[in-house]
Design an enzyme around this catalytic site. Structure first.
Site, mmCIF file in Angstrom:
data_model
loop_
_atom_site.group_PDB
_atom_site.id
_atom_site.type_symbol
_atom_site.label_atom_id
_atom_site.label_comp_id
_atom_site.label_asym_id
_atom_site.label_seq_id
_atom_site.Cartn_x
_atom_site.Cartn_y
_atom_site.Cartn_z
ATOM 1 N N ASP A 94 0.793 -1.151 -0.045
ATOM 2 C CA ASP A 94 -0.163 0.008 0.162
ATOM 3 C C ASP A 94 1.025 1.147 0.026
ATOM 4 O O ASP A 94 1.616 1.296 1.054
ATOM 5 C CB ASP A 94 -0.877 0.172 0.979
ATOM 6 C CG ASP A 94 -1.877 -0.912 1.428
ATOM 7 O OD1 ASP A 94 -1.632 -2.063 0.664
ATOM 8 O OD2 ASP A 94 -2.884 -0.800 2.036
ATOM 9 N N LYS A 158 -7.327 2.878 -2.507
ATOM 10 C CA LYS A 158 -7.627 2.818 -1.230
ATOM 11 C C LYS A 158 -8.142 4.278 -0.601
ATOM 12 O O LYS A 158 -7.446 5.173 -1.003
ATOM 13 C CB LYS A 158 -6.713 2.354 -0.403
ATOM 14 C CG LYS A 158 -6.560 2.214 1.023
ATOM 15 C CD LYS A 158 -5.362 1.640 1.665
ATOM 16 C CE LYS A 158 -5.236 1.798 3.272
ATOM 17 N NZ LYS A 158 -3.876 0.985 3.949
ATOM 18 N N LYS A 187 -10.171 -0.463 -1.401
ATOM 19 C CA LYS A 187 -10.110 -0.748 0.054
ATOM 20 C C LYS A 187 -10.521 0.398 0.715
ATOM 21 O O LYS A 187 -10.055 1.663 0.409
ATOM 22 C CB LYS A 187 -8.279 -1.186 0.056
ATOM 23 C CG LYS A 187 -8.422 -1.301 1.484
ATOM 24 C CD LYS A 187 -6.723 -1.537 1.741
ATOM 25 C CE LYS A 187 -6.469 -1.666 3.402
ATOM 26 N NZ LYS A 187 -5.120 -2.027 3.640
#
Length: 228
Positions: A94, A158, A187
């Site tokens: 990430d 995300k 996400k």
């Protein structure tokens, strides 16, 4: 929503990103992740070797945080950090976008950064997630980031780091979903602490949930399922 308990658990990145922790805390994180079969433990990169060893043979992955939490390191630094994290044992990455360059309207930079980090992940067949940090962005900036993502094709986009001024919102997940449809997964992370919120985010379009409350959430879901 007809998710089994195991299916729900497999959508959770079990998170521990605080700086003031010890290996004892990381060991407990990994034990919980293995017990509940979470998808990953989301950790800072210095913790990867310890967690990788602890999780060995379990199927739970280490999820690395790159450029975390501000996103203000250079592209070269982030690419190196990505490769280093993968070499140390990360199974997913990430990374935080460079918000400075978004505010500078420098979308060429944003695209190059995303392209190079996603390519580094793709070369090793590693899942890539782009953290937007939506609390600092306008809706137009979120949409432009989605457009860049549609060109580059990371695995996920995300909502948040959980360290900004705000976390995941249903409105943001719906906006992101409307932009990327089913071409990129989403996400939701930041401030998600109960099963009602998790189910609402999944309904809105989230495919993965980042939370430090994974154990509580799964236990709540077990009770909910058993009462149906």
């Amino acid at each position: 929503m007809n998710l089994t308990v195991n299916e729900l658990a497999s959508m959770i990145d079990h998170t521990l990103l605080k700086p003031n922790i010890s290996n004892k805390d990381l060991f407990q994180l990994c034990q919980d992740a293995m017990k509940y079969s979470f998808k990953t433990v989301a950790i800072n990169n210095a913790a990867i070797p310890f967690c990788k060893k602890t999780l060995e043979g379990s199927g739970v992955l280490c999820d690395a945080a790159v450029g975390f939490p501000l996103g203000q390191s250079t592209i070269e630094t982030k690419v190196f950090e990505t490769i280093d994290a993968i070499e140390k044992g990360a199974g997913e990455v990430d990374y935080v976008v460079n918000i400075l360059e978004i505010k500078n309207d420098n979308w060429k930079y944003v695209e190059e950064e995303m392209q190079r980090i996603v390519e580094a992940c793709n070369e090793k067949k590693i899942v890539s997630k782009v953290i937007f940090e939506n609390c600092y962005l306008t809706d137009d900036e979120k949409k432009k980031l989605c457009e860049v993502a549609l060109k580059v094709k990371p695995t996920f986009i995300k909502t948040s780091t959980g360290f900004g001024t705000g976390g995941a919102t249903l409105e943001d997940v719906k906006l992101m979903k409307a932009c990327v449809k089913d071409e990129i997964k989403i996400k939701a992370a930041g401030g998600i602490r109960d099963i009602q919120s998790v189910l609402a985010f999944i309904e809105a379009g989230a495919n993965r949930i980042g939370t430090s409350s994974g154990v509580k959430i799964v236990e709540e879901y077990k009770k909910m399922v058993s009462n149906q």
